[in-house]
Scaffold this motif. Structure first.
Motif, PDB file in Angstrom:
ATOM      1  N   ASP A 215     -20.124  24.344 -30.855  1.00 39.02           N
ATOM      2  CA  ASP A 215     -21.099  23.385 -31.357  1.00 39.02           C
ATOM      3  C   ASP A 215     -20.431  22.274 -32.157  1.00 39.02           C
ATOM      4  OD1 ASP A 215     -23.270  24.788 -30.300  1.00 39.02           O
ATOM      5  OD2 ASP A 215     -23.588  25.938 -32.122  1.00 39.02           O
ATOM      6  N   ASP A 216     -19.239  22.529 -32.694  1.00 36.48           N
ATOM      7  CA  ASP A 216     -18.523  21.561 -33.516  1.00 36.48           C
ATOM      8  C   ASP A 216     -17.177  21.264 -32.866  1.00 36.48           C
ATOM      9  OD1 ASP A 216     -17.144  20.072 -35.414  1.00 36.48           O
ATOM     10  OD2 ASP A 216     -17.816  21.300 -37.093  1.00 36.48           O
ATOM     11  N   LEU A 217     -17.019  20.044 -32.402  1.00 32.86           N
ATOM     12  CA  LEU A 217     -15.817  19.701 -31.641  1.00 32.86           C
ATOM     13  C   LEU A 217     -14.556  19.632 -32.491  1.00 32.86           C
ATOM     14  CD1 LEU A 217     -17.204  17.175 -29.014  1.00 32.86           C
ATOM     15  CD2 LEU A 217     -17.160  19.678 -29.000  1.00 32.86           C
ATOM     16  N   THR A 218     -14.680  19.707 -33.815  1.00 26.59           N
ATOM     17  CA  THR A 218     -13.472  19.792 -34.636  1.00 26.59           C
ATOM     18  C   THR A 218     -12.805  21.157 -34.470  1.00 26.59           C
ATOM     19  OG1 THR A 218     -14.636  20.554 -36.626  1.00 26.59           O
ATOM     20  CG2 THR A 218     -14.346  18.174 -36.365  1.00 26.59           C
ATOM     21  N   LEU A 219     -13.503  22.098 -33.843  1.00 25.69           N
ATOM     22  CA  LEU A 219     -12.947  23.433 -33.610  1.00 25.69           C
ATOM     23  C   LEU A 219     -12.256  23.565 -32.253  1.00 25.69           C
ATOM     24  CD1 LEU A 219     -15.931  25.501 -35.052  1.00 25.69           C
ATOM     25  CD2 LEU A 219     -13.812  24.833 -36.199  1.00 25.69           C
ATOM     26  N   LEU A 220     -12.196  22.481 -31.490  1.00 28.32           N
ATOM     27  CA  LEU A 220     -11.478  22.515 -30.213  1.00 28.32           C
ATOM     28  C   LEU A 220      -9.999  22.794 -30.461  1.00 28.32           C
ATOM     29  CD1 LEU A 220     -12.987  19.394 -28.375  1.00 28.32           C
ATOM     30  CD2 LEU A 220     -13.434  21.807 -27.873  1.00 28.32           C
ATOM     31  N   ASP A 221      -9.359  23.464 -29.504  1.00 28.88           N
ATOM     32  CA  ASP A 221      -7.922  23.726 -29.619  1.00 28.88           C
ATOM     33  C   ASP A 221      -7.121  22.428 -29.591  1.00 28.88           C
ATOM     34  OD1 ASP A 221      -8.310  26.471 -29.776  1.00 28.88           O
ATOM     35  OD2 ASP A 221      -8.146  26.731 -27.603  1.00 28.88           O
ATOM     36  N   VAL A 222      -7.555  21.487 -28.749  1.00 29.99           N
ATOM     37  CA  VAL A 222      -6.908  20.178 -28.631  1.00 29.99           C
ATOM     38  C   VAL A 222      -7.993  19.126 -28.848  1.00 29.99           C
ATOM     39  CG1 VAL A 222      -5.667  18.598 -27.118  1.00 29.99           C
ATOM     40  CG2 VAL A 222      -5.215  21.058 -26.981  1.00 29.99           C
ATOM     41  N   ILE A 223      -7.767  18.235 -29.801  1.00 28.13           N
ATOM     42  CA  ILE A 223      -8.746  17.196 -30.083  1.00 28.13           C
ATOM     43  C   ILE A 223      -8.166  15.855 -29.653  1.00 28.13           C
ATOM     44  CG2 ILE A 223     -10.094  16.029 -31.856  1.00 28.13           C
ATOM     45  CD1 ILE A 223      -9.958  18.617 -33.493  1.00 28.13           C
ATOM     46  N   ASP A 224      -8.624  15.410 -28.496  1.00 29.55           N
ATOM     47  CA  ASP A 224      -8.277  14.086 -27.999  1.00 29.55           C
ATOM     48  C   ASP A 224      -9.453  13.603 -27.159  1.00 29.55           C
ATOM     49  OD1 ASP A 224      -8.053  15.369 -25.506  1.00 29.55           O
ATOM     50  OD2 ASP A 224      -5.877  15.264 -25.453  1.00 29.55           O
ATOM     51  N   ALA A 225      -9.388  12.355 -26.714  1.00 33.34           N
ATOM     52  CA  ALA A 225     -10.515  11.753 -25.995  1.00 33.34           C
ATOM     53  C   ALA A 225     -10.900  12.569 -24.763  1.00 33.34           C
ATOM     54  CB  ALA A 225     -10.182  10.317 -25.604  1.00 33.34           C
ATOM     55  N   GLN A 226      -9.932  13.036 -24.002  1.00 34.44           N
ATOM     56  CA  GLN A 226     -10.214  13.793 -22.784  1.00 34.44           C
ATOM     57  C   GLN A 226     -10.947  15.097 -23.087  1.00 34.44           C
ATOM     58  OE1 GLN A 226      -6.837  14.724 -20.308  1.00 34.44           O
ATOM     59  NE2 GLN A 226      -7.971  16.256 -19.153  1.00 34.44           N
TER      60      GLN A 226
ATOM     61  N   ILE B 216     -12.642  15.945 -25.807  1.00 32.46           N
ATOM     62  CA  ILE B 216     -13.966  15.672 -26.374  1.00 32.46           C
ATOM     63  C   ILE B 216     -14.935  15.296 -25.266  1.00 32.46           C
ATOM     64  CG2 ILE B 216     -15.270  14.048 -27.817  1.00 32.46           C
ATOM     65  CD1 ILE B 216     -12.876  14.119 -29.764  1.00 32.46           C
ATOM     66  N   ALA B 217     -14.516  14.415 -24.350  1.00 32.56           N
ATOM     67  CA  ALA B 217     -15.379  14.014 -23.236  1.00 32.56           C
ATOM     68  C   ALA B 217     -15.739  15.211 -22.362  1.00 32.56           C
ATOM     69  CB  ALA B 217     -14.700  12.929 -22.407  1.00 32.56           C
ATOM     70  N   GLU B 218     -14.776  16.084 -22.090  1.00 37.78           N
ATOM     71  CA  GLU B 218     -15.041  17.277 -21.272  1.00 37.78           C
ATOM     72  C   GLU B 218     -16.025  18.213 -21.976  1.00 37.78           C
ATOM     73  OE1 GLU B 218     -11.145  18.858 -20.566  1.00 37.78           O
ATOM     74  OE2 GLU B 218     -10.692  17.371 -19.003  1.00 37.78           O
ATOM     75  N   ALA B 219     -15.855  18.407 -23.279  1.00 40.56           N
ATOM     76  CA  ALA B 219     -16.755  19.288 -24.039  1.00 40.56           C
ATOM     77  C   ALA B 219     -18.166  18.706 -24.061  1.00 40.56           C
ATOM     78  CB  ALA B 219     -16.227  19.490 -25.456  1.00 40.56           C
ATOM     79  N   LEU B 220     -18.286  17.403 -24.274  1.00 36.06           N
ATOM     80  CA  LEU B 220     -19.608  16.772 -24.266  1.00 36.06           C
ATOM     81  C   LEU B 220     -20.244  16.867 -22.887  1.00 36.06           C
ATOM     82  CD1 LEU B 220     -18.955  13.620 -26.473  1.00 36.06           C
ATOM     83  CD2 LEU B 220     -20.352  15.621 -27.060  1.00 36.06           C
ATOM     84  N   SER B 221     -19.443  16.718 -21.843  1.00 35.39           N
ATOM     85  CA  SER B 221     -19.962  16.846 -20.476  1.00 35.39           C
ATOM     86  C   SER B 221     -20.480  18.258 -20.209  1.00 35.39           C
ATOM     87  CB  SER B 221     -18.866  16.476 -19.476  1.00 35.39           C
ATOM     88  OG  SER B 221     -19.348  16.593 -18.160  1.00 35.39           O
ATOM     89  N   ARG B 222     -19.727  19.273 -20.655  1.00 35.87           N
ATOM     90  CA  ARG B 222     -20.166  20.667 -20.483  1.00 35.87           C
ATOM     91  C   ARG B 222     -21.452  20.923 -21.258  1.00 35.87           C
ATOM     92  NH1 ARG B 222     -14.740  21.698 -21.097  1.00 35.87           N
ATOM     93  NH2 ARG B 222     -15.020  22.301 -23.279  1.00 35.87           N
ATOM     94  N   ARG B 223     -21.526  20.427 -22.484  1.00 33.45           N
ATOM     95  CA  ARG B 223     -22.727  20.631 -23.293  1.00 33.45           C
ATOM     96  C   ARG B 223     -23.919  19.912 -22.672  1.00 33.45           C
ATOM     97  NH1 ARG B 223     -22.629  23.088 -27.840  1.00 33.45           N
ATOM     98  NH2 ARG B 223     -24.217  21.803 -28.829  1.00 33.45           N
ATOM     99  N   HIS B 224     -23.698  18.727 -22.120  1.00 34.33           N
ATOM    100  CA  HIS B 224     -24.773  17.986 -21.437  1.00 34.33           C
ATOM    101  C   HIS B 224     -25.259  18.773 -20.224  1.00 34.33           C
ATOM    102  CE1 HIS B 224     -26.288  15.041 -18.486  1.00 34.33           C
ATOM    103  NE2 HIS B 224     -26.851  14.487 -19.554  1.00 34.33           N
ATOM    104  N   ALA B 225     -24.342  19.325 -19.450  1.00 35.45           N
ATOM    105  CA  ALA B 225     -24.713  20.115 -18.269  1.00 35.45           C
ATOM    106  C   ALA B 225     -25.510  21.360 -18.669  1.00 35.45           C
ATOM    107  CB  ALA B 225     -23.465  20.510 -17.491  1.00 35.45           C
TER     108      ALA B 225
END
Length: 80
Positions: free
Chosen positions: A5-16, A18-27
């Motif tokens: 739910d919080d993208l600051t917890l991603l293992d890798v934080i970069d534009a790609q 973040i975009a992939e995580a937002l796309s998955r959450r949108h789906a």
């Protein structure tokens, strides 16, 4: 990567990532995502519901308002 739910917890934080995580959450019809204290809303232009209830119903608003530990709740416009 798992659901977060919080993208600051991603293992890798970069534009790609973040975009992939937002796309998955949108789906998954997860309209709201946190990036630390920032709320990101991805509007899929559809009426969204969780467990048969509108995500912007009075019940949901009261749930967020009355929860004593709001940090445990999923990102939502009512959490802001």
């Amino acid at each position: 990567a798992g659901k977060t739910d919080d993208l600051t917890l991603l293992d890798v934080i970069d534009a790609q990532h973040i975009a992939e995580a937002l796309s998955r959450r949108h789906a998954n019809e997860d309209m709201y995502t946190a990036i630390g204290p920032v709320l990101v809303a991805v509007n899929p232009y559809t009426a969204l519901s969780k467990m048969g209830k509108s995500i912007v119903s009075d019940d949901v608003a009261w749930h967020y308002f009355l929860e004593p530990n709001r940090l445990t709740l999923a990102p939502h416009v009512f959490k802001v």
